[in-house]
Structures are given as C-alpha cells and as structure tokens.
Design an enzyme around this catalytic site. Structure first.
Site, mmCIF file in Angstrom:
data_model
loop_
_atom_site.group_PDB
_atom_site.id
_atom_site.type_symbol
_atom_site.label_atom_id
_atom_site.label_comp_id
_atom_site.label_asym_id
_atom_site.label_seq_id
_atom_site.Cartn_x
_atom_site.Cartn_y
_atom_site.Cartn_z
ATOM 1 N N LEU A 241 0.878 -1.429 0.012
ATOM 2 C CA LEU A 241 0.144 -0.028 -0.170
ATOM 3 C C LEU A 241 0.893 1.339 0.162
ATOM 4 O O LEU A 241 0.519 2.349 0.692
ATOM 5 C CB LEU A 241 -0.734 -0.061 1.237
ATOM 6 C CG LEU A 241 -1.960 -1.088 1.167
ATOM 7 C CD1 LEU A 241 -3.018 -1.039 2.744
ATOM 8 C CD2 LEU A 241 -2.628 -1.153 -0.058
ATOM 9 N N ASN B 85 -0.888 -4.763 3.841
ATOM 10 C CA ASN B 85 0.362 -4.157 3.691
ATOM 11 C C ASN B 85 1.376 -4.964 4.880
ATOM 12 O O ASN B 85 0.740 -5.178 5.991
ATOM 13 C CB ASN B 85 0.544 -2.598 3.999
ATOM 14 C CG ASN B 85 1.784 -2.241 3.510
ATOM 15 O OD1 ASN B 85 2.214 -2.158 2.614
ATOM 16 N ND2 ASN B 85 2.536 -1.698 4.454
ATOM 17 N N ARG B 86 2.482 -5.060 4.672
ATOM 18 C CA ARG B 86 3.533 -5.795 5.424
ATOM 19 C C ARG B 86 3.507 -5.004 7.026
ATOM 20 O O ARG B 86 3.464 -5.487 8.099
ATOM 21 C CB ARG B 86 5.034 -5.913 4.841
ATOM 22 C CG ARG B 86 5.877 -6.992 5.295
ATOM 23 C CD ARG B 86 6.768 -7.463 4.294
ATOM 24 N NE ARG B 86 7.540 -6.042 3.971
ATOM 25 C CZ ARG B 86 8.623 -5.741 4.166
ATOM 26 N NH1 ARG B 86 9.278 -6.506 5.297
ATOM 27 N NH2 ARG B 86 9.202 -4.679 3.918
ATOM 28 N N VAL C 233 4.077 -4.134 -5.028
ATOM 29 C CA VAL C 233 5.400 -4.020 -4.178
ATOM 30 C C VAL C 233 6.550 -3.662 -5.282
ATOM 31 O O VAL C 233 6.406 -3.709 -6.577
ATOM 32 C CB VAL C 233 5.734 -5.134 -3.276
ATOM 33 C CG1 VAL C 233 4.659 -5.139 -2.210
ATOM 34 C CG2 VAL C 233 5.992 -6.491 -4.302
ATOM 35 N N LYS C 234 7.487 -3.634 -4.736
ATOM 36 C CA LYS C 234 8.794 -3.208 -5.629
ATOM 37 C C LYS C 234 9.219 -4.567 -6.660
ATOM 38 O O LYS C 234 8.888 -5.665 -6.269
ATOM 39 C CB LYS C 234 10.143 -2.873 -4.946
ATOM 40 C CG LYS C 234 10.213 -1.549 -4.484
ATOM 41 C CD LYS C 234 11.740 -1.167 -4.261
ATOM 42 C CE LYS C 234 11.726 0.321 -3.683
ATOM 43 N NZ LYS C 234 11.721 0.359 -2.366
ATOM 44 N N ALA C 235 9.583 -4.156 -7.525
ATOM 45 C CA ALA C 235 10.028 -5.401 -8.900
ATOM 46 C C ALA C 235 10.971 -5.915 -8.240
ATOM 47 O O ALA C 235 12.112 -5.377 -7.401
ATOM 48 C CB ALA C 235 10.133 -4.735 -10.219
ATOM 49 N N SER D 72 0.290 2.310 -16.082
ATOM 50 C CA SER D 72 0.682 3.755 -16.400
ATOM 51 C C SER D 72 -0.276 4.775 -16.137
ATOM 52 O O SER D 72 -1.261 4.958 -16.078
ATOM 53 C CB SER D 72 1.042 3.673 -17.809
ATOM 54 O OG SER D 72 1.812 5.134 -18.030
ATOM 55 N N LYS E 168 4.244 -2.557 -21.715
ATOM 56 C CA LYS E 168 4.659 -1.450 -20.533
ATOM 57 C C LYS E 168 5.833 -1.070 -20.736
ATOM 58 O O LYS E 168 6.308 0.289 -20.805
ATOM 59 C CB LYS E 168 4.252 -2.046 -19.405
ATOM 60 C CG LYS E 168 4.375 -0.725 -17.934
ATOM 61 C CD LYS E 168 3.949 0.442 -18.473
ATOM 62 C CE LYS E 168 3.645 1.583 -17.255
ATOM 63 N NZ LYS E 168 5.096 1.759 -16.500
ATOM 64 N N HIS F 281 6.325 1.015 -23.905
ATOM 65 C CA HIS F 281 5.627 2.260 -23.431
ATOM 66 C C HIS F 281 6.527 3.176 -22.668
ATOM 67 O O HIS F 281 6.909 4.322 -23.070
ATOM 68 C CB HIS F 281 4.448 2.191 -22.508
ATOM 69 C CG HIS F 281 3.923 3.438 -21.870
ATOM 70 N ND1 HIS F 281 4.701 3.851 -20.842
ATOM 71 C CD2 HIS F 281 3.045 4.250 -22.079
ATOM 72 C CE1 HIS F 281 4.007 4.919 -20.381
ATOM 73 N NE2 HIS F 281 2.940 5.142 -21.183
ATOM 74 N N ASN F 282 7.248 2.778 -21.803
ATOM 75 C CA ASN F 282 8.489 3.375 -20.917
ATOM 76 C C ASN F 282 9.511 3.844 -21.874
ATOM 77 O O ASN F 282 10.195 5.014 -21.700
ATOM 78 C CB ASN F 282 8.717 2.851 -19.744
ATOM 79 C CG ASN F 282 7.740 2.740 -18.734
ATOM 80 O OD1 ASN F 282 6.694 2.889 -18.983
ATOM 81 N ND2 ASN F 282 8.310 2.735 -17.570
ATOM 82 N N GLU G 214 8.496 6.521 -23.994
ATOM 83 C CA GLU G 214 8.301 7.861 -22.944
ATOM 84 C C GLU G 214 9.585 8.570 -22.653
ATOM 85 O O GLU G 214 9.706 9.526 -22.994
ATOM 86 C CB GLU G 214 7.678 7.261 -21.445
ATOM 87 C CG GLU G 214 7.829 8.239 -20.383
ATOM 88 C CD GLU G 214 7.435 7.645 -19.054
ATOM 89 O OE1 GLU G 214 6.451 6.810 -19.143
ATOM 90 O OE2 GLU G 214 8.538 7.421 -18.099
ATOM 91 N N ARG H 229 20.585 10.321 -21.016
ATOM 92 C CA ARG H 229 20.335 10.460 -19.461
ATOM 93 C C ARG H 229 21.686 10.003 -18.804
ATOM 94 O O ARG H 229 22.213 10.765 -17.946
ATOM 95 C CB ARG H 229 19.258 9.670 -18.861
ATOM 96 C CG ARG H 229 17.891 10.198 -19.287
ATOM 97 C CD ARG H 229 16.714 9.393 -18.476
ATOM 98 N NE ARG H 229 15.504 9.557 -18.996
ATOM 99 C CZ ARG H 229 14.190 9.236 -18.477
ATOM 100 N NH1 ARG H 229 14.515 8.732 -17.364
ATOM 101 N NH2 ARG H 229 13.159 9.570 -18.854
#
Ligand code: 6PG
Length: 480
Positions: free
Chosen positions: A12, A34-35, A76-78, A130, A185, A188-189, A192, A290
């Site tokens: 969350l 959530n943890r 959660v984080k990948a 997204s 996705k 898509h990025n 982007e 970048r």
C-alpha cells in the site's frame, strides 16, 4: 467479513493505495493488506469513506477476505520483493485464483512466474499500469498479460477502473499471454524516454538557438499542445517551464541539476531491442543522453573542448525556427513510435504473442504518460492494415513526415552548426534516411568482414554465399 472482497491489493505504498482507492470508488469491495499494518490502518482511516475496504493484518486474513476465485494485486517493488510476496501467498491460494503483479516487472520475470504459478493451477497476470499516482487513483492505462481465462474474470473490473479515451473506450485490453503486458509497458516507457528526450532537445534549441526564455518557451509548447503534438508530456512541459522557483525567483528549470536519472525500464527496452535485432535508435539515444548527463566528471573534462561560440538566431528568424522545431519534433516522434511498434511486433513473433498493435495504441490514448492525440492515428493505421510492416509505411504518416523533412533537416543542421546536441532528432533523421536509401554502406561493412575474418557475403547478382581470396591478391570468389 470472510470471502466478500472482489479484489485485494497488497502493498500500500502510494501506487497500491491509490489503486485500491480507485477500485473502492468504483464500487468494488477491496481487501487491503500491507507488510507494515499501520499503512493499512492509515488507508482505512483516511479514505474508508470512499468505499468498502476490508483491512487485513495477516496474509491469511487477506486471502480469507477474498471471494473465489480470488483476485489479488501485488503492488510492491519489482524484483526480489515481488518474489517474496508471491512465495508468501501462493501456499494460501487455490486453483483458479488470479495473482496480479501491477509493478514495473521485467517481462522475463513475469514469464518465469506465470509458468511457475500455472503449475499450481493459478493464473499469474503481469500487468503494466501507467499514469503515476494520479493515474492509479483516477484511471490509469492498464496493460494486462496472462491467460485469456484470467482476463475473463479480471478484465471487466480493470476496464471499469481504467482511464477512458475521448471516445469513451476503456484504456485496458488483454495484451497477450504470460509476459506480454509487462513487455508492452516496458516499450511504453522506452517511448516515454524518447518523447521526453525529443521535447528536451526542442526546449534546448528554442532557448539556445532561438534565444527564447523559459516563459516564452512555455507559451510555445502550450500552442503546440493544441495542434498535432497534443499530449500529456507537451502539456506538463509547458507547466514545468512556466514554473518559477519560489526561493530564488528564477525559472524552475534553471535551479534543477541537469543530471537525469532513470529507474531502468528504458534501459531494458534497449537491451531487449538489441537481443531482438530491432533498431530503436531514438529510445537508445534517450537512455544514453540521460546517462551522459549524469557523468559529471566526463562533462567537466569536456567543457573546454573547442566548439562554435554561443550564438542565437536573429529575432526575425527565431519564430520561423520555432515552427521548424515543431516539425522536427513531430517527425522524430513518429520515428520513435515506429521503432517502438517494430519492437513489439518483433517480440510478438519471438514470444508467440498475438499483439494487436492498433489496440495497444488505443489503450495509450488515455491515462498513461505518453497519452497523445496522435495515437488515434496509429490505431487507424493498424485498422487499415493489421500487418502494417512499419508505421512509416502508412500513407498518411509518410506524407506528414515527407512534408516535415526539410524543416527537420534545417533543425538538425542548425543544431550541428551552433554546437547544440540533438541526438534524438539526428538519430531519427538518420533512421529515416537509412530507410530511404537505395544502397547502404553495409555492403562495405560486409566486404571488410570478409577481408579480415572470412565472414562471407552475399552478392546482388547471384544467389549463394561468397568469400574472396584476399591474401592471394586474387579477386577470385569462392562460393562456400
Ligand atoms: C508510468 C511511468 C512510470 C515511471 C517510470 C519511469 O507509465 O506511469 O512510466 O512507470 O515514471 O518508472 O521512471 P524513470 O524515468 O525513473 O525510469
């Protein structure tokens, strides 16, 4: 309240919380977990009035709160955190349940997870989402992969919470099997990144070549946003450029360190394009731009290298030049999308996904970061010809780029003359010219390869594979 929630969200942080709220605001009963349980309590305390939330403190409680077949979204984080959550939940689930990963996972991880969960009779849906935090709450663009069966149970819910395009179509479609959603996705990025780089170059040219100030450039972008460049990224660019730093009174863009960061999806796009053998020059240049910006030491030692003295165009020419930059930006943007769509086409063939490229352009029309008016045109191009080999093969795009190409060349040449880097514009133009070329110097490359490594070549006038006996100083050719 056992077994009543239609969907569950675990994880969350801001994206997960907003997605859970989006489901609840649309009338779904949502189990939340959530943890750290305090986050779950905070969500219910702050937003409980928005709909039906079923808070769960433990994994068991969370699973028990879901109606069957269960649908649970992992936010959660990948990477390792996603695997840890999957491992925790899988033993608690039953065949037919649907586990959804809404993070920016690498598609190869999604394929691995999908195969593993399929063994236990579970559906694993890797889905691109997204639109950032606002999109998650108000309607993102959603790109789910996984089995067609999982989409039957999950798709209608996702279509309700998704953004709607201007014609009312939900920005969500079943993209394809296993990792297709996360692959799309990722592209898509990548697009982007390319879009952002091209916009940055346009800004740099308007400022350094045409001599406009950020506030003027904001107005120019605002104007562009009511034309064919109409898009979220152009719109927010105008806002960022118009923003003034409260502490210094200076344009905000001047107080930000000029070192762009990245979380990695653009880099993945390029890595995978290399594996697929697809030229995505625009995305690659955006990633490298970048990266270069972040090499402070490299830039410090290069700062005194020779180059043209800074100069701006005469005020009379500036306005015309701005119009040319718009054309270069549009043409380069079409090239970037052409490359991204080529990559998806190649991935579809490689991984056995039946990607509907027109539908993918369609679900990018709303909610997502690259949402843009011109995506309608891409959908139309694929509607005319589903097997379109390249966007540039579409008559309308070809005609538009043809009309822009002179201005595009002027912009790239002007940038080179003034010493302003435009890797995105230049590489897009080179790609375009390479496609146009009757003959490419690749013939010479083949000759060199045959000379030093006997790598052989093919001829234009005969079938077969040939090698020239270079060391014997003979032009005799051998068919191998
Ligand atoms: C989105 C964004 C989102 C995020 C990316 C880009 O579609 O909502 O693409 O996924 O902003 O991670 O971030 P970086 O620029 O840090 O790679």
């Amino acid at each position: 309240m056992a077994g009543t929630a239609q969907i569950g969200v675990t994880g969350l942080a801001v994206m997960g919380r907003n997605l859970a709220r989006n489901f609840a605001r649309n009338g779904f009963a949502v189990a939340v977990h959530n943890r750290t349980a305090s986050r779950t309590r905070d969500l219910v305390e702050q937003f409980g009035h928005e709909g039906t939330f079923v808070p769960a403190e433990s994994a068991e409680e969370f699973v028990a709160a879901l109606e069957r077949p269960r649908r649970l979204v992992i936010m959660v984080k990948a990477g390792a955190p996603t695997d840890a959550v999957i491992e925790e939940f899988v033993p608690l689930l039953e065949p037919g349940d649907v586990v959804i990963d809404g993070g920016n996972a690498h598609f190869a991880d999604t394929r691995r997870r999908e195969a593993a969960l399929r063994e236990s009779g579970l559906h694993f849906v890797g889905t691109g989402i997204s639109g950032g935090e606002e999109g998650a709450l108000l309607g993102p663009s959603i790109m789910p992969g996984g089995s067609a069966e999982s989409y039957e149970s999950l798709g209608p819910m996702l279509e309700i919470i998704a953004a709607k395009a201007a014609d009312g179509t939900p920005c969500c479609t079943h993209v394809g099997a296993d990792g297709a959603g996360h692959f799309v996705k990722m592209v898509h990025n990548g697009i982007e990144y390319a879009d952002m780089q091209l916009i940055a170059e346009a800004y740099d040219l308007l400022r350094r070549a045409a001599g406009y100030q950020p506030a003027d450039i904001a107005r120019i972008f605002k104007g562009w946003n009511s034309g064919r460049l109409d898009s979220y990224l152009i719109e927010i660019t105008a806002e960022v450029l118009a923003h003034v730093d409260a502490a210094t009174g200076r344009p905000f863009v001047d107080i930000v360190a000029d070192q762009a960061e990245q979380k990695g999806t653009g880099r993945w796009t390029v890595q995978l394009a290399l594996d697929l053998g697809v030229p995505v020059n625009g995305i690659a240049e955006a990633v490298f731009a970048r990266s270069l910006s972040g090499h402070a030491e490299l830039r410090a030692v290069g700062r005194d290298l020779a180059g043209p003295a800074p100069a701006t165009l005469a005020p009379d020419d500036a306005e015309r030049f701005a119009g040319q930059v718009e054309q270069a930006l549009y043409a380069s943007k079409v090239v970037s999308y052409t490359q991204g769509f080529h990559q998806m086409q190649a991935a579809g063939a490689e991984y056995g996904w039946e990607l509907d490229l027109g539908a993918i352009a369609g679900i990018w029309r709303g909610g997502c970061i690259i949402r843009a008016a011109f995506l309608d045109r891409i959908t139309a191009a694929y509607a005319k010809d589903r097997a379109l080999p390249s966007l540039l093969a579409d008559e309308q795009f070809a005609a538009e780029i043809g009309a822009a190409q002179e201005a595009w060349r002027t912009v790239v040449a002007t940038a080179a003359r003034l010493g302003i880097p435009v890797p995105g514009f230049a590489t897009a133009l080179s790609y375009y010219d390479a496609l146009r070329a009757e003959r490419l110097p690749a013939a010479l490359t083949q000759g060199q390869r045959d000379f030093f490594g006997a790598h052989t070549y093919r001829r234009v006038d005969r079938d077969g594979v040939f090698h020239t006996l270079w060391s014997q100083d003979r032009s005799e050719e051998q068919q191998s």
